[in-house]
Scaffold this motif. Sequence first.
Motif, PDB file in Angstrom:
ATOM      1  N   GLY A 132     -50.295  46.833  30.967  1.00  0.00           N
ATOM      2  CA  GLY A 132     -50.488  46.688  32.408  1.00  0.00           C
ATOM      3  C   GLY A 132     -49.417  45.863  33.078  1.00  0.00           C
ATOM      4  N   ARG A 133     -48.746  45.007  32.306  1.00  0.00           N
ATOM      5  CA  ARG A 133     -47.751  44.104  32.876  1.00  0.00           C
ATOM      6  C   ARG A 133     -46.642  43.860  31.864  1.00  0.00           C
ATOM      7  NH1 ARG A 133     -52.830  41.630  33.741  1.00  0.00           N
ATOM      8  NH2 ARG A 133     -53.480  41.495  35.935  1.00  0.00           N
ATOM      9  N   GLY A 134     -45.604  43.176  32.290  1.00  0.00           N
ATOM     10  CA  GLY A 134     -44.589  42.636  31.397  1.00  0.00           C
ATOM     11  C   GLY A 134     -43.945  43.656  30.483  1.00  0.00           C
ATOM     12  N   LEU A 135     -43.806  43.275  29.203  1.00  0.00           N
ATOM     13  CA  LEU A 135     -43.154  44.137  28.226  1.00  0.00           C
ATOM     14  C   LEU A 135     -43.882  45.468  28.058  1.00  0.00           C
ATOM     15  CD1 LEU A 135     -42.259  41.477  25.532  1.00  0.00           C
ATOM     16  CD2 LEU A 135     -40.605  42.968  26.673  1.00  0.00           C
ATOM     17  N   GLY A 136     -45.206  45.430  27.987  1.00  0.00           N
ATOM     18  CA  GLY A 136     -45.960  46.662  27.776  1.00  0.00           C
ATOM     19  C   GLY A 136     -45.755  47.655  28.906  1.00  0.00           C
ATOM     20  N   ALA A 157     -43.145  47.802  30.880  1.00  0.00           N
ATOM     21  CA  ALA A 157     -41.768  48.287  30.771  1.00  0.00           C
ATOM     22  C   ALA A 157     -41.655  49.357  29.687  1.00  0.00           C
ATOM     23  CB  ALA A 157     -40.828  47.126  30.477  1.00  0.00           C
ATOM     24  N   HIS A 158     -42.334  49.137  28.549  1.00  0.00           N
ATOM     25  CA  HIS A 158     -42.298  50.131  27.472  1.00  0.00           C
ATOM     26  C   HIS A 158     -42.925  51.454  27.927  1.00  0.00           C
ATOM     27  CE1 HIS A 158     -41.068  46.781  25.191  1.00  0.00           C
ATOM     28  NE2 HIS A 158     -42.174  46.510  24.535  1.00  0.00           N
ATOM     29  N   ALA A 192     -34.981  40.278  31.755  1.00  0.00           N
ATOM     30  CA  ALA A 192     -35.884  41.331  32.235  1.00  0.00           C
ATOM     31  C   ALA A 192     -36.530  42.041  31.055  1.00  0.00           C
ATOM     32  CB  ALA A 192     -35.105  42.333  33.078  1.00  0.00           C
ATOM     33  N   PRO A 193     -37.844  42.260  31.093  1.00  0.00           N
ATOM     34  CA  PRO A 193     -38.506  42.948  29.972  1.00  0.00           C
ATOM     35  C   PRO A 193     -37.973  44.349  29.744  1.00  0.00           C
ATOM     36  CG  PRO A 193     -40.017  42.628  31.830  1.00  0.00           C
ATOM     37  CD  PRO A 193     -38.802  41.832  32.122  1.00  0.00           C
ATOM     38  N   GLU A 194     -37.438  44.985  30.777  1.00  0.00           N
ATOM     39  CA  GLU A 194     -36.909  46.338  30.639  1.00  0.00           C
ATOM     40  C   GLU A 194     -35.742  46.410  29.652  1.00  0.00           C
ATOM     41  OE1 GLU A 194     -39.208  46.068  34.327  1.00  0.00           O
ATOM     42  OE2 GLU A 194     -37.611  44.821  33.474  1.00  0.00           O
ATOM     43  N   ASN A 195     -35.092  45.273  29.374  1.00  0.00           N
ATOM     44  CA  ASN A 195     -33.981  45.272  28.411  1.00  0.00           C
ATOM     45  C   ASN A 195     -34.453  45.553  26.985  1.00  0.00           C
ATOM     46  OD1 ASN A 195     -32.245  44.494  30.494  1.00  0.00           O
ATOM     47  ND2 ASN A 195     -32.552  42.324  30.094  1.00  0.00           N
ATOM     48  N   VAL A 196     -35.684  45.215  26.682  1.00  0.00           N
ATOM     49  CA  VAL A 196     -36.225  45.370  25.327  1.00  0.00           C
ATOM     50  C   VAL A 196     -36.659  46.815  25.071  1.00  0.00           C
ATOM     51  CG1 VAL A 196     -38.056  44.613  23.743  1.00  0.00           C
ATOM     52  CG2 VAL A 196     -36.964  42.956  25.309  1.00  0.00           C
ATOM     53  N   SER A 197     -37.081  47.492  26.117  1.00  0.00           N
ATOM     54  CA  SER A 197     -37.735  48.797  25.964  1.00  0.00           C
ATOM     55  C   SER A 197     -36.874  49.894  25.357  1.00  0.00           C
ATOM     56  CB  SER A 197     -38.292  49.255  27.312  1.00  0.00           C
ATOM     57  OG  SER A 197     -39.235  48.316  27.799  1.00  0.00           O
ATOM     58  N   PRO A 198     -35.557  49.966  25.626  1.00  0.00           N
ATOM     59  CA  PRO A 198     -34.785  51.054  25.005  1.00  0.00           C
ATOM     60  C   PRO A 198     -34.876  51.062  23.485  1.00  0.00           C
ATOM     61  CG  PRO A 198     -33.544  50.102  26.810  1.00  0.00           C
ATOM     62  CD  PRO A 198     -34.746  49.226  26.628  1.00  0.00           C
ATOM     63  N   LEU A 199     -34.838  49.902  22.849  1.00  0.00           N
ATOM     64  CA  LEU A 199     -34.974  49.850  21.395  1.00  0.00           C
ATOM     65  C   LEU A 199     -36.356  50.310  20.963  1.00  0.00           C
ATOM     66  CD1 LEU A 199     -33.999  49.053  18.552  1.00  0.00           C
ATOM     67  CD2 LEU A 199     -34.785  46.709  19.049  1.00  0.00           C
ATOM     68  N   VAL A 200     -37.381  49.904  21.700  1.00  0.00           N
ATOM     69  CA  VAL A 200     -38.745  50.302  21.374  1.00  0.00           C
ATOM     70  C   VAL A 200     -38.891  51.823  21.487  1.00  0.00           C
ATOM     71  CG1 VAL A 200     -41.174  50.100  22.071  1.00  0.00           C
ATOM     72  CG2 VAL A 200     -39.690  48.078  22.079  1.00  0.00           C
ATOM     73  N   VAL A 201     -38.321  52.408  22.538  1.00  0.00           N
ATOM     74  CA  VAL A 201     -38.395  53.864  22.702  1.00  0.00           C
ATOM     75  C   VAL A 201     -37.691  54.562  21.547  1.00  0.00           C
ATOM     76  CG1 VAL A 201     -37.691  55.814  24.150  1.00  0.00           C
ATOM     77  CG2 VAL A 201     -38.633  53.744  25.206  1.00  0.00           C
ATOM     78  N   TRP A 202     -36.525  54.078  21.159  1.00  0.00           N
ATOM     79  CA  TRP A 202     -35.806  54.706  20.039  1.00  0.00           C
ATOM     80  C   TRP A 202     -36.618  54.599  18.752  1.00  0.00           C
ATOM     81  CZ3 TRP A 202     -33.600  52.779  15.439  1.00  0.00           C
ATOM     82  CH2 TRP A 202     -32.790  53.700  14.741  1.00  0.00           C
ATOM     83  N   LEU A 203     -37.186  53.419  18.477  1.00  0.00           N
ATOM     84  CA  LEU A 203     -38.003  53.254  17.276  1.00  0.00           C
ATOM     85  C   LEU A 203     -39.237  54.148  17.307  1.00  0.00           C
ATOM     86  CD1 LEU A 203     -37.836  49.379  16.821  1.00  0.00           C
ATOM     87  CD2 LEU A 203     -36.844  51.089  15.292  1.00  0.00           C
TER      88      LEU A 203
END
Length: 303
Positions: A16-20, A22-23, A228-239
């Motif tokens: 609902g917020r933050g890293l989640g 963004a993911h 920004a939490p959005e910076n983490v999400s590209p790696l999560v999407v690739w994984l």
Amino acid sequence: MAGIAEGRVVIVTGAGRGLGRAHALAFAAEGAKVVVNDLGVGLDGAPGPQSPAAQVVREIEALGGEAVAHGGDVATPEGAASLVRTAVSSFGRLDTLVNNAGFLRDRMLVNLDEEDWDAVVRVHLKGHFLPLRSAAAWWRAEAKAGRPVAARVVNTSSGAGLLGSVGQGNYSAAKAGILGLTLVAAAEMGRYGIQVNVIAPAARTRMTEQAFAESMAAPAAGAFDAMAPENVSPLVVWLGADASAGVTGRVFEAEGGRITVMEGWRPGPSADRGARWTPAEAGEAAAKLLAAAEPAQPVYGSR
């Protein structure tokens, strides 16, 4: 052009917020159908206003994506099971699970009561185990039925789990437990086509904004926002996508524009006398080994 998660069905907990959030948005932008889980609670885990999961679903739909909201408690067996059922009933399958839900109850150890210990360990550690178990059971059944499985699990640890963090004994212990859980799950589940990895992200979220108010302040207009939490999400999407085939049981740090593969506990200097040591001899040997070893990394907040 199709995204790297095109057609995959992805669950993101605590989305609902933050890293989640963004993911969830990043997966949807790459073509995934997303189950947005959020219980809608405060930082201390107490019930709050209406869950923000529905708002994230609306954001995804406004961008042309597909998503559904789930408001169950993933740290309960029924909540975790219903999470998987929601993905399958809504989209016909499940491909990726991102475990992200969590909150803080920070105290120095001498002031940390049992309730605050149990609450944080429950949400972070049990809240990883139960969705992982439910998703893995579904994938195992698919594999045994002869249907191909290319499943992905991305767990969420922390620098606190890797190094410890002063004032966060409960959180550090839970996040360290997630590292161990990831390694075991990767070893056990590979035979069913399931890959399990873990990230240790650093970003500005509700959970971190008080603890790191100065270092995680928003940048000047137009500057790169490293927190920004959005910076983490590209790696999560690739994984979480097919593109990560063959990557499992690995730990990644992600912060700003930096990605680091963490190499974990590995044998360092060693001595073997082939017989039992006396305490004095063991101490002398240990001192020599420590002198030859790499220095320990400092615990967050100890400097």
